[in-house]
Design a protein around this motif. Structure first.
Motif, PDB file in Angstrom:
ATOM      1  N   ILE A 148      -2.339 -13.118  -7.347  1.00  0.00           N
ATOM      2  CA  ILE A 148      -1.741 -12.095  -6.488  1.00  0.00           C
ATOM      3  C   ILE A 148      -2.601 -11.945  -5.226  1.00  0.00           C
ATOM      4  O   ILE A 148      -3.823 -11.835  -5.305  1.00  0.00           O
TER       5      ILE A 148
ATOM      6  N   ALA B 163      -4.240 -10.136  -1.962  1.00  0.00           N
ATOM      7  CA  ALA B 163      -4.766  -8.778  -1.744  1.00  0.00           C
ATOM      8  C   ALA B 163      -4.146  -8.093  -0.522  1.00  0.00           C
ATOM      9  O   ALA B 163      -4.555  -7.018  -0.123  1.00  0.00           O
ATOM     10  N   GLU B 164      -3.142  -8.724   0.051  1.00  0.00           N
ATOM     11  CA  GLU B 164      -2.461  -8.115   1.195  1.00  0.00           C
ATOM     12  C   GLU B 164      -1.649  -6.908   0.728  1.00  0.00           C
ATOM     13  O   GLU B 164      -0.940  -7.016  -0.265  1.00  0.00           O
ATOM     14  N   THR B 165      -1.767  -5.773   1.416  1.00  0.00           N
ATOM     15  CA  THR B 165      -1.039  -4.583   0.966  1.00  0.00           C
ATOM     16  C   THR B 165      -0.016  -4.079   1.988  1.00  0.00           C
ATOM     17  O   THR B 165       0.656  -3.086   1.721  1.00  0.00           O
ATOM     18  N   HIS B 166       0.071  -4.747   3.128  1.00  0.00           N
ATOM     19  CA  HIS B 166       0.989  -4.299   4.197  1.00  0.00           C
ATOM     20  C   HIS B 166       0.740  -2.845   4.568  1.00  0.00           C
ATOM     21  O   HIS B 166       1.671  -2.070   4.739  1.00  0.00           O
TER      22      HIS B 166
ATOM     23  N   THR C 239      -0.226  -0.363   2.837  1.00  0.00           N
ATOM     24  CA  THR C 239       0.125   0.704   1.892  1.00  0.00           C
ATOM     25  C   THR C 239      -0.992   0.940   0.891  1.00  0.00           C
ATOM     26  O   THR C 239      -0.971   1.909   0.150  1.00  0.00           O
ATOM     27  N   GLY C 240      -1.945   0.017   0.826  1.00  0.00           N
ATOM     28  CA  GLY C 240      -2.969   0.122  -0.197  1.00  0.00           C
ATOM     29  C   GLY C 240      -2.557  -0.585  -1.477  1.00  0.00           C
ATOM     30  O   GLY C 240      -3.381  -0.919  -2.313  1.00  0.00           O
ATOM     31  N   MET C 241      -1.283  -0.820  -1.657  1.00  0.00           N
ATOM     32  CA  MET C 241      -0.747  -1.403  -2.895  1.00  0.00           C
ATOM     33  C   MET C 241      -0.402  -2.870  -2.681  1.00  0.00           C
ATOM     34  O   MET C 241       0.419  -3.205  -1.828  1.00  0.00           O
ATOM     35  N   PRO C 242      -1.023  -3.761  -3.451  1.00  0.00           N
ATOM     36  CA  PRO C 242      -0.679  -5.184  -3.336  1.00  0.00           C
ATOM     37  C   PRO C 242       0.760  -5.458  -3.806  1.00  0.00           C
ATOM     38  O   PRO C 242       1.388  -4.620  -4.435  1.00  0.00           O
ATOM     39  N   ASP C 243       1.241  -6.672  -3.497  1.00  0.00           N
ATOM     40  CA  ASP C 243       2.611  -7.037  -3.865  1.00  0.00           C
ATOM     41  C   ASP C 243       2.667  -7.517  -5.295  1.00  0.00           C
ATOM     42  O   ASP C 243       2.980  -8.686  -5.549  1.00  0.00           O
ATOM     43  N   PHE C 244       2.394  -6.610  -6.232  1.00  0.00           N
ATOM     44  CA  PHE C 244       2.329  -7.031  -7.636  1.00  0.00           C
ATOM     45  C   PHE C 244       3.666  -7.540  -8.163  1.00  0.00           C
ATOM     46  O   PHE C 244       3.697  -8.307  -9.108  1.00  0.00           O
ATOM     47  N   LYS C 245       4.760  -7.030  -7.598  1.00  0.00           N
ATOM     48  CA  LYS C 245       6.040  -7.368  -8.232  1.00  0.00           C
ATOM     49  C   LYS C 245       6.903  -8.316  -7.420  1.00  0.00           C
ATOM     50  O   LYS C 245       8.071  -8.476  -7.699  1.00  0.00           O
TER      51      LYS C 245
END
Lengths: 566, 430, 120
Positions: free
Chosen positions: C76, C78-81, C83-89
């Motif tokens: 995965i 580590a880019e979060t765009h 938002t702080g949240m990675p693109d886990f899904k």
């Protein structure tokens, strides 16, 4: 042993009938005493205005819904931020400051005691955690009972003793101070998305009316000898025409207590509206004040609004939802099982809004038309009407007709037809202001016995020294000096220690929390009543043994014991 | 010895009706708990003593040495990161904020990779919610959206929703309608009355469609939205509007998929819309037992629920800039303190890798993936097992965790306080 | 073939035993010519990881479901765009059959600069 001598103070101490006397105040180990030794530290105020520490009798500063207000408003957190400085921690927030923010700003204004306006018993632990983080004010918690299932059942059964027993158990379990009713019955209706429109409406599924809840709780309150009276946020808050509900409610109140009022009606401005819609809303402050003037058993606080942005947050869930429908702002809601509700939404009070201008006028009218200042206290229902940092401006408005007229001239030009404030000449004097900001609160809350609200020997040494030489200032014309003077004390002394100096808090705090433990004879105690316990365990989602707030949450709790009067 | 009314600290449900049998310093039986609770209380293997990484392996050190070295690491850092906090009690979380403020650090908690997007949505449109007992006692419609309570919150349905007996819902699941929305048939679907299988990334469109139908605009809806038929959407919207009390619970299916906080925002706005017709609430399914507590504590102390940066001397919040994954990804921090969490396992690889490049200290009762990336690991108590303290349930209700056994470990609040004292000038007294 | 990866938080404390797996639709396994239990390597722009396959009917065709943990995080970004949240899904991966072994968590950590602690 620590001694402090405050010299040459121009003291106003209404409860001891002292008005603008230059005198010395001797303090030893946190209390006011007759005299101190030559070793005492000396503060010479050079004739500056010296009052007992300010007391806020209704302010939303600690607890679940307040924290909701903070965390949903990062834009407000940015607006009011300050860096760490000396003993002061970082603060954030303008209309919903962080706990340190609240504490420092109150301290800067000379306030040393605050009653948190609303605490849901189930979430009391949260309130107490935030109390500890508001370290420079002694705290007390208004405990919500308006939608309490066990209470409503006891009221329906017309069982005053049982009602009192439930109040007693709950207050001592959650370490609350007083009974708070917010839109009684309405918060339970809101559990289904409904509300009540009259104090004689039946609460769905419980078959009691707000009138019954209010009168029974008043009786229970007096049966338990609680230091404060029932503290009521009337039904129909904010609705045009609601003054009728308020008057009807006031008519329910007997005069059952010699030492204090029998009902504290909070933020009365929001409950003084005439008219039928937003279009024809007008001020009925005269009617409300007339009622209060004839009823020594009622004390109210203004609930003054001030123009600008702020955050509304109350247990009155349906009212907050109505604001959402009106303004479409971000809206939060938090109903608490078996107990109460709450809603949070930001608002903007604007001079361009005729309705808001009428609201502004009403708060002032209530204060100016109430003869006895002990019966109309200064508050804004912080932050609902305005953040408490605006209190000095309200003081200025009450003391100066000129200031009022200048403000009035900037309002919506239809305001004059709906209100009477522009015709009121009364200007409060220093003594009346002292009553409306500390002496009146101490009496209403029943904390003079704890040494609050006065500067007589034996009192707690909570003192506010303002940079105002009242003999040299004419508040009617020099209202700017009045406003500035009340914004920042020269000294705020808390229990004999200087905690704030010229606007900076200079020590770590160690506040007390006052709470009440009303004792009830064993045969009435609900803790051993199998029916009460069974319902508790079945319908709550926490176990009864995990519900009470443990002692560890009140590091310096002060318990006031009372006895049930049979 | 039997201890009753014990609070399980593991997940956001904070079930407080557990009964534990304790023998000496071990818990040997758990009654009323789910399998996650049993594992929490009974498979509780601890790191015996503080350890420090050497060039060849690991050596045990004393607590005093560990505290001293940690304080030195934090003092020398220009941009320290204090991360985690979600499985420990509020008392530790408060000290963490004090440390961060003192040294100008960034402090973040696990919301950042979990319900952070929910918080962002709440900051845009608010949160119409309630305590879990309101749902238990009143709700006749329950919606689980993008979450799998059967696996992640096993007792949620029996304590608070579907199977719980409520005052106004005495026949529990006989009177409740359960709707599940997910991209795949998970275990929770088995008990659902309606299952909406939404295409991955399609939640936003489905929420918009439902909002439109609730507002009476079904004519604009196409025959299929993100894999769900118009007919089913109309039926589900009807169930919602006709509910007496509806409750939506949502999870990482919304926060992690495309749109992230915009998905949650749309769900909140659907709830707002439904409130014009009936009573509806929405709540996030918080994962860690006390992650909501870290949000609450951070908020009343600093103003912000996560990602708080003290480098400027004020509290500063800017998700995307001050969030842990981003700070690690950019290689921005030069020291890290990881408390009660496991970013080594839960962060994307390049972010976790940075922890190994800088001096990282872990304070946690258990060895975890992050241990391998750290320089020092200090074992402490486990809140709810051998330490008492405050935790906040997923609905905001604060409950006191119990200390059930004594295992000789120091409370992490005590360890953190010692570190704080050293940072405040105490280190001269060696 | 490009696939979608979903990551789910598995709260179980024994998750490490069960996070080195990926759930795939049985028809996709058939297409790959393997049975449940065989290993595959998932490759994304962020990395590659070997996992053991399990079947799950609930998983759609063209999707791979990997429980939250160090294995999923190995691939995965580590880019979060912001938002702080990675693109886990929403991670796109290629899936290939492999004989490579599944590595332990300790090995994964060592690959990124850690040193495993094995003593209990």
């Amino acid at each position: 042993m620590t001694e402090l001598l405050v010299k040459n103070a121009c003291v106003i101490d209404p409860l001891n009938r002292i008005s603008m006397e230059i005198m010395d105040i001797s303090i030893r180990d946190g209390r006011i005493v007759d005299s101190v030794s030559a070793a005492a530290e000396v503060i010479d105020t050079h004739g500056c205005l010296t009052l007992p520490g300010g007391i806020d009798s209704h302010s939303h500063v600690c607890g679940t819904k307040v924290n909701f207000g903070r965390y949903m408003s990062p834009e407000d957190m940015r607006a009011g931020r300050t860096p760490r400085s000396g003993k002061m921690h970082v603060t954030s927030g303008y209309y919903v400051p962080t706990t340190y923010g609240n504490s420092y700003r109150y301290s800067r204004m000379g306030y040393t005691t605050v009653l948190e306006g609303a605490m849901a018993p189930l979430e009391a632990r949260h309130t107490h955690e935030e109390f500890t983080a508001t370290p420079h004010q002694d705290m007390l918690a208004n405990t919500l009972f308006d939608g309490n299932w066990a209470i409503m059942e006891a009221v329906r059964d017309r069982d005053v003793r049982r009602t009192a027993a439930i109040v007693a158990w709950t207050l001592s379990a959650v370490k609350g101070y007083s009974i708070k009713l917010t839109n009684p019955g309405g918060t339970e209706a809101w559990g289904w998305g409904e509300d009540l429109t009259s104090i004689h409406d039946l609460v769905p599924n419980f078959n009691v009316t707000p009138a019954e809840i209010i009168t029974t709780m008043i009786q229970a309150n007096e049966l338990l000898h609680l230091p404060h009276s029932v503290h009521l946020h009337c039904n129909n808050l904010g609705k045009p025409g609601n003054y009728q509900t308020t008057l009807e409610t006031f008519d329910l109140v007997p005069d059952n207590n010699n030492a204090r009022q029998t009902l504290y009606a909070t933020h009365a401005q929001f409950h003084s509206y005439g008219g039928t819609t937003w279009r024809d809303i007008n001020s009925q402050a005269e009617e409300i004040a007339r009622s209060v003037n004839a009823k020594p058993q009622i004390v109210m606080d203004m609930g003054q609004i001030m123009f600008g942005r702020t955050m509304t947050m109350t247990a009155d869930g349906p009212m907050e939802f109505n604001l959402y429908c009106l303004h479409h702002n971000k809206w939060s809601n938090h109903d608490v099982e078996l107990e109460t509700g709450s809603g949070i939404i930001p608002v903007l009070y604007s001079k361009k809004s005729l309705v808001n201008c009428v609201m502004w006028a009403i708060g002032l009218e209530l204060a100016l038309l109430t003869r006895n200042p002990y019966q109309c206290l200064l508050a804004t229902d912080n932050p609902n009407g305005a953040p408490f940092v605006k209190y000095p401006e309200i003081i200025g408005l009450l003391m100066s007709k000129r200031y009022r007229d200048e403000e009035f001239a900037t309002l919506h030009d239809g305001t004059g037809q709906r209100t009477v404030v522009s015709s009121l000449d009364r200007e409060m004097d220093w003594n009346e202001i002292a009553i409306m900001t500390r002496a009146g609160q101490a009496q209403a809350l029943g904390i003079t016995a704890q040494g609050k609200g006065h500067l007589g020997v034996g009192a707690e040494a909570d003192i506010a020294i303002y940079p105002i030489r009242c003999r040299d200032v004419d508040p009617a014309t020099e209202y700017r000096k009045v406003v500035e003077g009340f914004q920042k004390t020269m000294y705020t002394i808390k229990r004999g220690r200087v905690v704030a100096r010229d606007g900076d808090v200079i020590v770590e705090g160690a506040n007390n929390t006052f709470w009440v433990n009303p004792s009830v004879p064993d045969e009435f105690s609900v803790a051993s009543d199998p029916e009460f316990v069974k319902k508790f365990e079945e319908y709550y989602t926490v176990r009864m043994s995990n519900y009470p707030v443990q002692d560890v949450y009140l590091p310096r709790g002060k318990c006031i014991r009372t006895e049930m009067n049979l | 010895m039997i201890v009753s009314d014990v609070v399980c600290p593991f997940c956001g449900c904070l079930c407080d009706d557990l009964e534990l049998e304790v023998v000496g310093d071990r818990i040997v039986r758990v009654k009323n708990g789910c399998s996650l609770a049993e594992a929490t209380f009974m498979n509780d293997t601890r790191l015996p003593a503080p350890i420090r990484r050497t060039t060849t392996g690991w050596e045990e050190i004393s607590y005093d040495e560990a505290v001293k070295e940690t304080a030195d690491i934090l003092k020398d850092a220009d941009r320290p990161l204090l991360y985690g906090w979600s499985s420990t009690h509020g008392e530790s979380q408060s000290v963490g904020v004090h440390i961060a403020e003192r040294i100008g650090a960034v402090i973040d908690n696990t919301s950042t990779v979990c319900h952070g997007p929910s918080i962002l949505a709440i900051q845009e449109v608010g949160h119409p919610g309630c305590t879990l007992g309101q749902v238990k006692n009143r709700a006749d419609v329950i919606i689980y959206w993008g979450c799998n309570p059967t696996e992640a919150h096993p007792r949620h349905m029996s304590r608070y929703t579907t199977y719980a007996t409520g005052f106004f819902v005495p026949d529990a699941h006989m009177e409740r309608t359960v709707i599940v929305v997910d991209t795949r048939r998970n275990d929770t679907v088995n008990i659902a009355d309606e299952f909406l299988q939404v295409e991955p990334g399609g939640d936003y469109a489905v929420l918009s469609a439902l909002r439109a139908i609730v507002r009476g605009k079904e004519l604009v809806i196409p025959q299929k939205v993100a894999g769900i038929s118009k007919e089913q959407l109309i039926r589900v919207a009807g169930i919602c509007k006709n509910a007496k009390f509806g409750a939506i619970f949502f999870g990482l299916g919304l926060t992690m998929s495309r749109g992230k906080y915009k998905n949650v925002r749309n769900a909140i706005e659907l709830t707002d819309e439904l409130n014009r017709h009936t009573k509806f609430v929405i709540s996030p399914m918080r994962g860690h037992g006390n992650v909501y507590g870290s949000n609450e504590v951070f908020t009343w102390m600093t103003g912000y629920p996560f990602a708080v940066d003290f480098a400027r001397g004020i509290a500063f919040y800017n998700p995307g800039e001050t969030t842990a994954v981003d700070i690690l990804r950019r290689g921005e921090c030069d020291a890290a303190l990881i408390v009660a969490s496991d970013p080594g396992a839960n962060f994307p690889r390049t972010a976790a890798a940075h922890l190994a490049k800088i001096p990282t200290v872990v304070i946690d009762p258990h060895v975890n993936a992050t241990t391998a990336l750290s320089r020092i690991h200090i074992p402490c108590t486990a809140a709810g097992i051998d330490a008492a303290g405050t935790a906040y349930r997923m609905d905001g209700v604060p409950i006191r965790l119990k200390k059930v056994i004594e295992r000789g470990y120091p409370d992490d609040a005590v360890i953190l306080k010692k570190i704080y004292d050293r940072l405040n000038g105490g280190w001269d007294h060696d | 073939m490009p696939q979608g990866v979903e990551v789910e938080h598995k709260g179980s404390p024994v998750y490490r035993a069960s996070v080195s797996v990926c759930y795939m639709n049985p028809v996709d396994l058939m297409d790959l010519g393997i049975e449940e239990g065989a290993r595959v390597v998932l490759t994304s722009r962020a990395g590659r990881i070997v996992l053991t396959t399990w079947t799950a009917e609930g998983v759609n065709r063209g999707e791979v479901f990997v429980p939250m943990g160090p294995y999923a995080n190995h691939i995965i970004s580590a880019e979060t765009h912001a938002t702080g949240m990675p693109d886990f899904k929403s991670q796109v991966v290629d899936v290939e059959v492999t004989e490579e072994p599944v590595r332990s968590v300790g090995e994964l950590m060592e690959e990124i600069g850690g040193l495993r602690y094995d003593r209990q």
